[in-house]
Design an enzyme around this catalytic site. Structure first.
Site, PDB file in Angstrom:
ATOM      1  N   ASN A 155      38.373  16.534 -20.044  1.00  0.00           N
ATOM      2  CA  ASN A 155      37.563  15.555 -20.769  1.00  0.00           C
ATOM      3  C   ASN A 155      36.312  16.150 -21.391  1.00  0.00           C
ATOM      4  O   ASN A 155      35.551  15.450 -22.050  1.00  0.00           O
ATOM      5  CB  ASN A 155      37.165  14.408 -19.830  1.00  0.00           C
ATOM      6  CG  ASN A 155      36.367  14.887 -18.627  1.00  0.00           C
ATOM      7  OD1 ASN A 155      36.576  15.991 -18.132  1.00  0.00           O
ATOM      8  ND2 ASN A 155      35.442  14.081 -18.160  1.00  0.00           N
ATOM      9  N   THR A 165      -7.542   1.331   4.457  1.00  0.00           N
ATOM     10  CA  THR A 165      -6.586   0.279   4.079  1.00  0.00           C
ATOM     11  C   THR A 165      -7.253  -0.919   3.386  1.00  0.00           C
ATOM     12  O   THR A 165      -6.665  -1.498   2.471  1.00  0.00           O
ATOM     13  CB  THR A 165      -5.776  -0.179   5.306  1.00  0.00           C
ATOM     14  OG1 THR A 165      -6.648  -0.297   6.433  1.00  0.00           O
ATOM     15  CG2 THR A 165      -4.689   0.819   5.662  1.00  0.00           C
ATOM     16  N   GLY A 211      -0.881   6.599   0.312  1.00  0.00           N
ATOM     17  CA  GLY A 211      -1.013   7.634   1.338  1.00  0.00           C
ATOM     18  C   GLY A 211      -0.518   8.975   0.821  1.00  0.00           C
ATOM     19  O   GLY A 211       0.200   9.044  -0.170  1.00  0.00           O
ATOM     20  N   ARG A 270       2.771  14.920   6.186  1.00  0.00           N
ATOM     21  CA  ARG A 270       3.688  15.348   7.247  1.00  0.00           C
ATOM     22  C   ARG A 270       5.153  15.373   6.812  1.00  0.00           C
ATOM     23  O   ARG A 270       6.007  15.897   7.508  1.00  0.00           O
ATOM     24  CB  ARG A 270       3.516  14.451   8.488  1.00  0.00           C
ATOM     25  CG  ARG A 270       2.322  14.882   9.331  1.00  0.00           C
ATOM     26  CD  ARG A 270       2.177  13.982  10.537  1.00  0.00           C
ATOM     27  NE  ARG A 270       1.578  12.700  10.190  1.00  0.00           N
ATOM     28  CZ  ARG A 270       1.651  11.611  10.949  1.00  0.00           C
ATOM     29  NH1 ARG A 270       2.306  11.641  12.090  1.00  0.00           N
ATOM     30  NH2 ARG A 270       1.071  10.494  10.567  1.00  0.00           N
ATOM     31  N   ASP A 290       5.651   2.672   3.320  1.00  0.00           N
ATOM     32  CA  ASP A 290       6.380   3.593   4.207  1.00  0.00           C
ATOM     33  C   ASP A 290       6.925   2.872   5.440  1.00  0.00           C
ATOM     34  O   ASP A 290       7.253   3.496   6.436  1.00  0.00           O
ATOM     35  CB  ASP A 290       5.456   4.748   4.636  1.00  0.00           C
ATOM     36  CG  ASP A 290       4.271   4.282   5.459  1.00  0.00           C
ATOM     37  OD1 ASP A 290       4.128   3.058   5.679  1.00  0.00           O
ATOM     38  OD2 ASP A 290       3.478   5.140   5.890  1.00  0.00           O
ATOM     39  N   LEU A 305       0.845  -1.194   0.000  1.00  0.00           N
ATOM     40  CA  LEU A 305       0.000   0.000   0.000  1.00  0.00           C
ATOM     41  C   LEU A 305       0.881   1.246   0.000  1.00  0.00           C
ATOM     42  O   LEU A 305       1.741   1.411   0.866  1.00  0.00           O
ATOM     43  CB  LEU A 305      -0.923   0.012   1.222  1.00  0.00           C
ATOM     44  CG  LEU A 305      -1.806  -1.234   1.398  1.00  0.00           C
ATOM     45  CD1 LEU A 305      -2.836  -0.997   2.508  1.00  0.00           C
ATOM     46  CD2 LEU A 305      -2.498  -1.627   0.098  1.00  0.00           C
TER      47      LEU A 305
HETATM   48  C1  UD1 Z   1      -2.729   1.226  10.402  1.00  0.00           C
HETATM   49  C2  UD1 Z   1      -3.612   0.174  11.076  1.00  0.00           C
HETATM   50  C3  UD1 Z   1      -3.351   0.199  12.587  1.00  0.00           C
HETATM   51  C4  UD1 Z   1      -1.870  -0.059  12.838  1.00  0.00           C
HETATM   52  C5  UD1 Z   1      -1.020   0.962  12.082  1.00  0.00           C
HETATM   53  C6  UD1 Z   1       0.445   0.595  12.199  1.00  0.00           C
HETATM   54  C7  UD1 Z   1      -5.633   0.091   9.724  1.00  0.00           C
HETATM   55  C8  UD1 Z   1      -7.049   0.462   9.629  1.00  0.00           C
HETATM   56  N1  UD1 Z   1      -4.998   0.469  10.817  1.00  0.00           N
HETATM   57  O1  UD1 Z   1      -3.174   2.482  10.905  1.00  0.00           O
HETATM   58  O2  UD1 Z   1      -4.109  -0.804  13.223  1.00  0.00           O
HETATM   59  O3  UD1 Z   1      -1.612   0.000  14.236  1.00  0.00           O
HETATM   60  O4  UD1 Z   1      -1.357   0.951  10.677  1.00  0.00           O
HETATM   61  O5  UD1 Z   1       1.209   1.641  11.660  1.00  0.00           O
HETATM   62  O6  UD1 Z   1      -5.131  -0.584   8.836  1.00  0.00           O
HETATM   63  N2  UD1 Z   1      -3.144   3.566   2.727  1.00  0.00           N
HETATM   64  C9  UD1 Z   1      -3.546   3.574   1.408  1.00  0.00           C
HETATM   65  N3  UD1 Z   1      -4.828   3.929   1.117  1.00  0.00           N
HETATM   66  C10 UD1 Z   1      -5.723   4.250   2.063  1.00  0.00           C
HETATM   67  C11 UD1 Z   1      -5.299   4.256   3.411  1.00  0.00           C
HETATM   68  C12 UD1 Z   1      -4.006   3.895   3.702  1.00  0.00           C
HETATM   69  O7  UD1 Z   1      -2.754   3.255   0.509  1.00  0.00           O
HETATM   70  O8  UD1 Z   1      -6.874   4.564   1.705  1.00  0.00           O
HETATM   71  C13 UD1 Z   1      -1.760   3.161   3.035  1.00  0.00           C
HETATM   72  C14 UD1 Z   1      -0.940   4.287   3.611  1.00  0.00           C
HETATM   73  O9  UD1 Z   1      -0.211   4.933   2.597  1.00  0.00           O
HETATM   74  C15 UD1 Z   1      -0.011   3.585   4.571  1.00  0.00           C
HETATM   75  C16 UD1 Z   1      -0.794   2.369   4.987  1.00  0.00           C
HETATM   76  O10 UD1 Z   1      -1.809   2.187   4.036  1.00  0.00           O
HETATM   77  O11 UD1 Z   1       1.173   3.138   3.954  1.00  0.00           O
HETATM   78  C17 UD1 Z   1      -1.371   2.505   6.388  1.00  0.00           C
HETATM   79  O12 UD1 Z   1      -2.298   3.564   6.409  1.00  0.00           O
HETATM   80  P1  UD1 Z   1      -2.374   4.594   7.585  1.00  0.00           P
HETATM   81  O13 UD1 Z   1      -3.428   5.560   7.285  1.00  0.00           O
HETATM   82  O14 UD1 Z   1      -1.029   5.098   7.911  1.00  0.00           O
HETATM   83  O15 UD1 Z   1      -2.891   3.632   8.753  1.00  0.00           O
HETATM   84  P2  UD1 Z   1      -2.788   3.917  10.297  1.00  0.00           P
HETATM   85  O16 UD1 Z   1      -3.863   4.838  10.686  1.00  0.00           O
HETATM   86  O17 UD1 Z   1      -1.397   4.259  10.646  1.00  0.00           O
HETATM   87 CA    CA Z   2       0.554   4.909   9.616  1.00  0.00          CA
END
Ligand code: UD1
Ligand code: CA
Length: 451
Positions: free
Chosen positions: A374, A86, A16, A20, A110, A13
């Site tokens: 060169n 996600t 995002g 930040r 990431d 995935l």
């Molecule tokens: C997620 C987990 C959380 C966990 C945490 C660990 C979920 C719902 N929650 O939360 O339980 O503790 O990771 O870091 O999965 N992304 C997409 N498309 C989207 C949403 C997210 O590609 O629509 C990607 C983001 O770029 C990222 C990853 O998925 O790489 C995780 O998404 P993020 O929003 O960071 O999840 P957290 O809220 O951190």
């Molecule tokens: Ca995250």
């Protein structure tokens, strides 16, 4: 079936926004150890046995697509049009999920520090029939993470921080975010995920509860916090760099290289240091450097895209740029820059020199201040220096030019035409001496000032 014999689809995935980071560049393209974060993740997934890999990117992120293809040419790219969570992101890759691989791994672009063995550990319970395996960890500070709700050692559900009760928030075992899913169940589980929660998102984490309700088994794989370190801002990027450098230094030392002050040496993901290589303090290895056994890299040198053969000495204060190939026992001294040049065995370039687009034969000696000219502002030209040639100090070799084997070039020469083997070339005017000139000069100068 062992997990290595099972087919495995990995979905990364990377849709995002990375707000930040405060960057024009997509977050997953930021580098650690000179490779993009998404590049690291793709490499590790391949090592962990992924037989097909997909990356989910945001709309208009052709740069991420390009980088992913550079890392893994047959990668599948899917665009998540709207960022709805996600689970929704994973379902963007519906087309490959429909092929029902044995295992599905979900990774984040990431989160670059997951080790190969850890992905293997995450997959393992699938072979034993588990429907979902969650990468768990005990963070120093659990706030913000999904909490793992367990009973009698069984994982029942994951509660996102925002949706958790006070009691649930006191749980310290958290979701690292990465998961492995039984391939033939993945779509069924994901299609049942709704968005009735605090963020109004389709949470991947909900598939745990859904799997349990359908009577399936779930499992966890507990990993060190470092491995699930996610990068959201520049400080976390620097933390990731620190952790990966530590690993690279340890691996280099375990393989028999001496790093005199490891914390001052910066390595790239692909740096290769042979046995008995010595690296003095404060050396930077850019991408693509191979150092063969027994070579010494002295302090304050900067190397990239270079190959250094056994027994060679580099630096202190040397700069090797892409295409530098340093032969066995050759010596590159201080304030020497070498680019796209083969330096023969035992050749010496001891001080203050630029060699670009050149070849230097074995045992040749390049004097201080030698410059290969060169570039004429439009094109690059080659300089060839033969075996055992001697280039006197402060000479400019205007390419294209050939200095034959065993030839001498007098100090201070500007060489514009090739020099035959064993010849002497003096590319400068003859020295003129005027006896007593200075006495006369001073007398005139004093008289003019009226002294
Ligand atoms: C997620 C987990 C959380 C966990 C945490 C660990 C979920 C719902 N929650 O939360 O339980 O503790 O990771 O870091 O999965 N992304 C997409 N498309 C989207 C949403 C997210 O590609 O629509 C990607 C983001 O770029 C990222 C990853 O998925 O790489 C995780 O998404 P993020 O929003 O960071 O999840 P957290 O809220 O951190
Ligand atoms: Ca995250």
């Amino acid at each position: 079936m062992t997990s290595t014999a099972r087919s495995c689809l990995a979905i990364v995935l990377a849709a995002g926004e990375g707000t930040r980071m405060k960057s024009d560049k997509p977050k997953v393209l930021h580098q650690v150890a000179n490779r993009s974060m998404v590049g690291h993740v793709l490499a590790v997934l391949t090592e962990a046995g992924a037989t097909k890999t997909a990356v989910v990117i945001g709309p208009g992120r052709e740069d991420v697509e390009k980088e992913a293809r550079k890392s893994l040419p047959n990668v599948r790219i899917f665009v998540q049009r709207e960022r709805l969570g996600t689970a929704h992101a994973v379902l963007s890759a519906r087309e490959v999920l429909a092929e029902k691989p044995d295992d599905v791994i979900i990774a984040f672009g990431d989160t670059p520090l997951v080790r190969t063995e850890t992905f293997a550990k995450l997959r393992a319970p699938l072979a034993g029939g588990a429907a979902v395996v969650v990468m768990a960890f005990e963070p120093k500070d659990p706030s913000g993470y999904g909490r793992l709700i367990t009973a009698d050692g069984q994982l029942l559900a994951i509660r996102e921080h925002k949706d958790a009760t006070e009691t649930e928030r006191s749980i310290t075992l958290c979701n690292g975010g990465l998961m492995a899913i039984q391939g033939d169940l993945a779509m069924t589980l994901l299609d049942k995920v709704g968005n009735d929660n605090a963020k109004g998102e389709y949470y991947l984490t909900d598939i745990v509860e859904i799997a349990r309700e359908l009577g399936h088994r779930t499992a966890i794989a507990v990993v060190p916090e470092e491995e699930v370190h996610g990068v959201n801002d520049r400080a976390q990027l620097a933390d990731a760099e620190r952790m990966i450098q530590k690993r690279l230094r340890s691996a280099a030392m375990a393989a028999g290289a001496t790093l005199v002050a490891p914390e001052t040496v910066f390595l790239s993901y692909d740096t290769s240091l042979g046995q008995d290589v010595i690296v003095e303090p404060h050396v930077v290895f850019g991408p693509g450097v191979t150092v063969e056994p027994g070579a010494v890299i002295h302090s304050f040198s900067h190397l990239e895209g270079a190959r250094i053969a056994s027994g060679a000495g580099i630096g202190p204060f040397a700069r090797l740029r892409p295409g530098a190939a340093i032969g066995p026992k050759a010596k590159v001294g201080n304030f020497v820059e070498i680019k796209n040049t083969d330096l023969g065995a035992g050749a010496k370039v001891s001080h203050l020199t630029y060699l670009g687009d050149a070849s230097v034969g074995a045992e040749a000696n390049i004097g201080a201040g030698t410059i290969t000219c060169n570039y004429d502002g439009y094109n690059k030209y080659r300089t060839e220096i033969g075996e055992g040639a001697f280039v006197g100090s402060n000479s400019s070799l205007v390419a294209p030019v050939i200095i034959g084997d065993g030839a001498f070039v007098g100090s201070g020469s500007v060489i514009t035409e090739s020099v035959p083997a064993d010849a002497l070339a003096l590319g400068r005017g003859r020295q003129v001496v005027k006896e007593g000139w200075a006495v006369e000069f001073r007398a005139k100068a004093k008289a003019a000032k009226g002294k």
